[in-house]
Design a protein around this motif. Structure first.
Motif, mmCIF file in Angstrom:
data_model
loop_
_atom_site.group_PDB
_atom_site.id
_atom_site.type_symbol
_atom_site.label_atom_id
_atom_site.label_comp_id
_atom_site.label_asym_id
_atom_site.label_seq_id
_atom_site.Cartn_x
_atom_site.Cartn_y
_atom_site.Cartn_z
ATOM 1 N N MET A 1 -52.793 71.795 16.085
ATOM 2 C CA MET A 1 -51.799 71.958 15.024
ATOM 3 C C MET A 1 -52.194 73.111 14.116
ATOM 4 O O MET A 1 -53.369 73.319 13.815
ATOM 5 C CB MET A 1 -51.691 70.678 14.186
ATOM 6 N N LYS A 2 -51.196 73.859 13.679
ATOM 7 C CA LYS A 2 -51.423 74.976 12.776
ATOM 8 C C LYS A 2 -50.472 74.855 11.594
ATOM 9 O O LYS A 2 -49.259 74.694 11.783
ATOM 10 C CB LYS A 2 -51.215 76.303 13.498
ATOM 11 N N VAL A 3 -51.018 74.910 10.380
ATOM 12 C CA VAL A 3 -50.208 74.839 9.165
ATOM 13 C C VAL A 3 -50.327 76.184 8.451
ATOM 14 O O VAL A 3 -51.433 76.650 8.185
ATOM 15 C CB VAL A 3 -50.677 73.692 8.242
ATOM 16 N N VAL A 4 -49.186 76.802 8.157
ATOM 17 C CA VAL A 4 -49.174 78.119 7.521
ATOM 18 C C VAL A 4 -48.314 78.065 6.264
ATOM 19 O O VAL A 4 -47.167 77.590 6.307
ATOM 20 C CB VAL A 4 -48.621 79.202 8.481
ATOM 21 N N GLN A 5 -48.873 78.540 5.158
ATOM 22 C CA GLN A 5 -48.139 78.588 3.903
ATOM 23 C C GLN A 5 -47.368 79.905 3.798
ATOM 24 O O GLN A 5 -47.899 80.976 4.087
ATOM 25 C CB GLN A 5 -49.087 78.431 2.706
ATOM 26 N N GLU A 222 -45.157 60.464 12.689
ATOM 27 C CA GLU A 222 -45.990 61.103 13.700
ATOM 28 C C GLU A 222 -45.108 61.917 14.634
ATOM 29 O O GLU A 222 -44.137 61.415 15.179
ATOM 30 C CB GLU A 222 -46.778 60.061 14.504
ATOM 31 N N VAL A 223 -45.460 63.180 14.794
ATOM 32 C CA VAL A 223 -44.658 64.076 15.620
ATOM 33 C C VAL A 223 -45.517 64.626 16.743
ATOM 34 O O VAL A 223 -46.739 64.726 16.645
ATOM 35 C CB VAL A 223 -44.060 65.231 14.783
ATOM 36 N N ALA A 224 -44.859 64.988 17.843
ATOM 37 C CA ALA A 224 -45.538 65.519 19.019
ATOM 38 C C ALA A 224 -44.581 66.464 19.732
ATOM 39 O O ALA A 224 -43.386 66.509 19.444
ATOM 40 C CB ALA A 224 -45.978 64.384 19.941
ATOM 41 N N GLY A 225 -45.124 67.201 20.685
ATOM 42 C CA GLY A 225 -44.288 68.114 21.445
ATOM 43 C C GLY A 225 -44.353 69.518 20.890
ATOM 44 O O GLY A 225 -44.512 69.736 19.680
ATOM 45 N N ARG A 226 -44.242 70.500 21.752
ATOM 46 C CA ARG A 226 -44.366 71.899 21.345
ATOM 47 C C ARG A 226 -43.165 72.320 20.490
ATOM 48 O O ARG A 226 -42.014 72.241 20.929
ATOM 49 C CB ARG A 226 -44.471 72.779 22.587
ATOM 50 N N GLY A 227 -43.437 72.749 19.267
ATOM 51 C CA GLY A 227 -42.346 73.150 18.395
ATOM 52 C C GLY A 227 -42.831 73.457 17.000
ATOM 53 O O GLY A 227 -44.027 73.366 16.696
ATOM 54 N N VAL A 228 -41.891 73.853 16.140
ATOM 55 C CA VAL A 228 -42.218 74.209 14.758
ATOM 56 C C VAL A 228 -41.403 73.371 13.785
ATOM 57 O O VAL A 228 -40.261 72.973 14.078
ATOM 58 C CB VAL A 228 -41.972 75.714 14.484
ATOM 59 N N TYR A 229 -42.021 73.097 12.642
ATOM 60 C CA TYR A 229 -41.365 72.397 11.536
ATOM 61 C C TYR A 229 -41.451 73.303 10.314
ATOM 62 O O TYR A 229 -42.517 73.839 9.994
ATOM 63 C CB TYR A 229 -42.056 71.066 11.244
ATOM 64 N N THR A 253 -48.408 72.258 23.031
ATOM 65 C CA THR A 253 -48.300 71.189 24.023
ATOM 66 C C THR A 253 -49.481 70.228 23.923
ATOM 67 O O THR A 253 -50.636 70.652 23.870
ATOM 68 C CB THR A 253 -48.251 71.795 25.434
ATOM 69 N N GLY A 254 -49.181 68.937 23.864
ATOM 70 C CA GLY A 254 -50.219 67.914 23.827
ATOM 71 C C GLY A 254 -50.767 67.604 22.454
ATOM 72 O O GLY A 254 -51.612 66.711 22.315
ATOM 73 N N GLU A 266 -37.328 67.347 3.254
ATOM 74 C CA GLU A 266 -36.508 67.680 4.414
ATOM 75 C C GLU A 266 -37.164 68.834 5.162
ATOM 76 O O GLU A 266 -37.654 69.791 4.561
ATOM 77 C CB GLU A 266 -35.091 68.064 3.995
ATOM 78 N N LEU A 267 -37.175 68.712 6.487
ATOM 79 C CA LEU A 267 -37.779 69.731 7.335
ATOM 80 C C LEU A 267 -36.814 70.125 8.442
ATOM 81 O O LEU A 267 -36.073 69.277 8.972
ATOM 82 C CB LEU A 267 -39.086 69.251 7.964
ATOM 83 N N LEU A 268 -36.834 71.389 8.804
ATOM 84 C CA LEU A 268 -36.125 71.900 9.979
ATOM 85 C C LEU A 268 -37.080 71.841 11.158
ATOM 86 O O LEU A 268 -38.223 72.297 11.056
ATOM 87 C CB LEU A 268 -35.672 73.336 9.725
ATOM 88 N N HIS A 269 -36.610 71.292 12.272
ATOM 89 C CA HIS A 269 -37.457 71.201 13.459
ATOM 90 C C HIS A 269 -36.793 71.940 14.611
ATOM 91 O O HIS A 269 -35.632 71.682 14.952
ATOM 92 C CB HIS A 269 -37.673 69.734 13.866
ATOM 93 N N TYR A 270 -37.532 72.874 15.191
ATOM 94 C CA TYR A 270 -37.119 73.535 16.425
ATOM 95 C C TYR A 270 -38.063 73.082 17.530
ATOM 96 O O TYR A 270 -39.273 73.345 17.466
ATOM 97 C CB TYR A 270 -37.217 75.052 16.303
ATOM 98 N N GLY A 271 -37.533 72.411 18.537
ATOM 99 C CA GLY A 271 -38.337 71.987 19.675
ATOM 100 C C GLY A 271 -38.270 73.021 20.783
ATOM 101 O O GLY A 271 -37.184 73.354 21.273
ATOM 102 N N LEU A 272 -39.418 73.553 21.183
ATOM 103 C CA LEU A 272 -39.455 74.578 22.226
ATOM 104 C C LEU A 272 -39.299 73.971 23.613
ATOM 105 O O LEU A 272 -39.718 72.831 23.858
ATOM 106 C CB LEU A 272 -40.772 75.347 22.143
ATOM 107 N N PRO A 273 -38.718 74.705 24.553
ATOM 108 C CA PRO A 273 -38.527 74.171 25.908
ATOM 109 C C PRO A 273 -39.846 74.101 26.664
ATOM 110 O O PRO A 273 -40.795 74.839 26.366
ATOM 111 C CB PRO A 273 -37.577 75.187 26.548
ATOM 112 N N ASP A 274 -39.906 73.234 27.648
ATOM 113 C CA ASP A 274 -41.088 73.110 28.492
ATOM 114 C C ASP A 274 -40.931 74.052 29.686
ATOM 115 O O ASP A 274 -40.165 73.792 30.611
ATOM 116 C CB ASP A 274 -41.259 71.670 28.974
ATOM 117 N N LEU A 275 -41.669 75.164 29.660
ATOM 118 C CA LEU A 275 -41.629 76.156 30.741
ATOM 119 C C LEU A 275 -42.994 76.278 31.400
ATOM 120 O O LEU A 275 -43.309 77.291 32.023
ATOM 121 C CB LEU A 275 -41.203 77.518 30.176
#
Length: 291
Positions: A1-5, A222-229, A253-254, A266-275
């Motif tokens: 996980m990476k958190v960026v301000q 608790e969140v999982a899966g490749r994506g950004v919030y 991933t993972g 409130e958060l915006l979530h973009y879930g990336l595709p599994d390629l």
């Protein structure tokens, strides 16, 4: 996980091949040369920026945080709206009716065509200037240079970087999809008390998705899966790092993370595709990445 301000990232000029005022802060990015490469940024554009009607060989989400853009026959994108621009599907022309701020995810789509990072685009642009000029989103070759004389700027750069003609994937949708969050209702998420979502949709066979998530004060999720919030409002923490307006959380991933809210968030979530089962490699010109 990476958190960026947000405030820790310096805004940089972008899309110079299109002209106009465009600055963005990139807070998460993928691995160049892979089908799943991506870039997530909060971008600010002026009314002097415009884009011709065009298409890409990658996918895009744009969530409008403030302002309004007009996309011609595709309709407007106003604050609180999400636009999904699928690979291979034309959109625009884009005219900003006001200065705008939007949360943009550009990413390799289901076709496996991948995505070029801005530094790769910049390097390719500088090399192509030896053979012609960029103006209003179009690359024009000099008359003494072989090849198509006028071409979409990004396509020209992509073909130069890869050393082959770009084959646009067939569009999985007939047009861009515009969604207004105001027309969605919050639906509770089972097993997560105090947490609800507005699911905009799950797209293509590779299951990319976009949604809004809301946490009540004291709630955890608790969140999982490749994506950004992206935190749109509120406060809390994730992995010991503070969550505040425009904080970005990226999960690969993972990876797992727990979002905790100290106030309504409130958060915006973009879930990336599994390629992960795809492979891609550049076959043409080697381009030195320029920051």
């Amino acid at each position: 996980m990476k958190v960026v301000q947000f405030d820790d990232v310096t805004p940089v000029r972008g899309l110079e091949h299109r002209g106009g005022t465009f600055h963005s802060r990139t807070t998460a990015a993928g691995e160049p040369g892979t089908p799943g490469n991506f870039k997530f940024s909060v971008s600010e554009l002026g009314t002097d920026y415009s884009g011709p009607r065009h298409r890409h060989n990658f996918d895009q989400y744009r969530f409008m945080l403030s302002g309004e853009s007009d996309y011609g026959q595709d309709g407007p994108l106003k604050a609180g709206m999400l636009g999904y621009y699928p690979e291979g599907v034309p959109y625009g022309p884009q005219v900003n009716k006001t200065p705008i701020v939007c949360a943009v995810l550009q990413f390799g789509g289901a076709s496996g065509s991948g995505y070029l990072q801005p530094r790769e685009v910049k390097a390719g642009m500088e090399e192509l200037k030896k053979f012609g000029e960029f103006k209003d989103g179009i690359f024009t070759r000099r008359e003494d240079v072989p090849g198509k004389r006028n071409m979409d700027a990004y396509q020209a750069i992509w073909e130069h970087v890869h050393g082959r003609e770009m084959a646009y994937p067939k569009g999985r949708y007939d047009a861009p999809i515009m969604m207004d969050a105001a027309n969605y209702q919050w639906a509770p998420i089972k097993g997560a008390p105090g947490v609800s979502e507005k699911l905009f949709g799950v797209f293509t066979e590779r299951r990319t998705q976009a949604r809004l998530v809301k946490l009540a004060p004291g709630a955890s999720y608790e969140v999982a899966g490749r994506g950004v919030y992206l935190v749109l409002c509120g406060a809390g923490e994730a992995g010991g790092e503070p969550l505040r307006k425009f904080t970005t959380v990226f999960l690969d991933t993972g990876e797992l993370a727990t979002l905790r809210a100290s106030e309504t968030s409130e958060l915006l979530h973009y879930g990336l595709p599994d390629l992960s089962d795809m492979e891609m490699a550049y076959t043409g010109a080697a381009v030195q990445a320029a920051e």
